[in-house]
Design an enzyme around this catalytic site. Structure first.
Site, PDB file in Angstrom:
ATOM      1  N   ASP A  35       0.829  -1.202   0.000  1.00 46.59           N
ATOM      2  CA  ASP A  35       0.000   0.000   0.000  1.00 46.59           C
ATOM      3  C   ASP A  35       0.868   1.258   0.000  1.00 46.59           C
ATOM      4  O   ASP A  35       1.477   1.602   1.016  1.00 46.59           O
ATOM      5  CB  ASP A  35      -0.906  -0.030   1.230  1.00 46.59           C
ATOM      6  CG  ASP A  35      -1.899   1.106   1.263  1.00 46.59           C
ATOM      7  OD1 ASP A  35      -1.898   1.926   0.336  1.00 46.59           O
ATOM      8  OD2 ASP A  35      -2.690   1.172   2.235  1.00 46.59           O
ATOM      9  N   ASP A 134      -2.135   5.735  -5.040  1.00 50.11           N
ATOM     10  CA  ASP A 134      -2.334   4.865  -3.880  1.00 50.11           C
ATOM     11  C   ASP A 134      -2.707   3.462  -4.332  1.00 50.11           C
ATOM     12  O   ASP A 134      -3.835   3.207  -4.733  1.00 50.11           O
ATOM     13  CB  ASP A 134      -3.428   5.450  -2.989  1.00 50.11           C
ATOM     14  CG  ASP A 134      -3.632   4.663  -1.711  1.00 50.11           C
ATOM     15  OD1 ASP A 134      -2.894   3.684  -1.481  1.00 50.11           O
ATOM     16  OD2 ASP A 134      -4.525   5.022  -0.923  1.00 50.11           O
TER      17      ASP A 134
END
Length: 224
Positions: A35, A134
């Site tokens: 992430d 992201d």
């Protein structure tokens, strides 16, 4: 090893991309989401265990301080995606990357310009907005005012959309149940930094993304 390392990713229905890591000696394997929108590593653990935490260690394992993502949209293919530490895989992008400087180092954040729906300017980000790439966010999030316009345009005529880099309907509309489609855009206004876009997996699938930590740059090229 000063070269690079490749981690194979698993595509979970175009919503998340998982890979393996090993922790400890001998390494214990965990499946995680790599992430880029979080600075924290989360893994399952036993309660009340003794441990030593290293919070500031630099090993200089790779010659080039960068990593890159390729996310496969085709959930039926065995290869779900790829994360490369220390380099790029030329098999998964076309042409040259366009690099933008990181403006806020807590995230991989950078500035973007005007937002277009079809070929028409919305004027919303003409003065400039902020965004960050992201890999841990499934959708593409943005301010309510502009996302409302985008979702209205999708429902009206499903024209091709451009948000600095072009996205076609096939790229921003997700498959739901047999007769259901889901918009890949979601509204988000909670930010102290002004209008902010989160360019999640919806954006990173069509654009191979490079995170250059050594030069504090983010780069995009057409995925292949």
């Amino acid at each position: 090893d000063s070269g690079s390392a490749i981690v194979a990713l698993t595509n979970d229905r175009d919503t998340s991309y998982f890979g393996e890591i090993g922790i400890g000696t001998p390494p214990q394997k965990y499946t995680v989401i790599y992430d880029t929108g979080s600075s924290v590593l989360w893994v399952p653990s036993s309660k009340e265990q003794d441990f030593i935490e290293a919070t500031d260690e630099t090993d200089n394992v790779f010659l080039h301080r960068r990593f890159s993502f390729w996310l496969n949209r085709n959930v039926d293919e065995e290869e779900g995606g790829e994360l490369v530490f220390g380099g790029l895989d030329p098999n998964h992008f076309r042409g040259d990357h366009t690099y933008v400087p990181v403006t806020y180092q807590y995230y991989w954040q950078f500035g973007i310009g005007d937002v277009l729906i079809g070929d028409k300017s919305t004027g919303f980000c003409a003065p400039g907005c902020q965004a960050f790439a992201d890999s841990g966010t499934s959708l593409l999030s943005g301010p309510t005012a502009i996302v409302t316009q985008i979702n209205h345009a999708i429902g009206a005529n499903s024209e091709e959309l451009n948000v600095k880099f072009g996205l076609t309907p096939e790229q921003y509309i997700l498959k739901g149940e047999a007769t259901q489609c889901i918009s890949g855009f979601t509204a988000m206004d909670a930010t102290l930094l002004g209008p902010l876009w989160i360019l999640g997996d919806v954006f990173m699938r069509p654009y191979h993304t490079v995170f250059d930590y050594g030069n504090l740059l983010v780069g995009f090229a057409e995925a292949a």
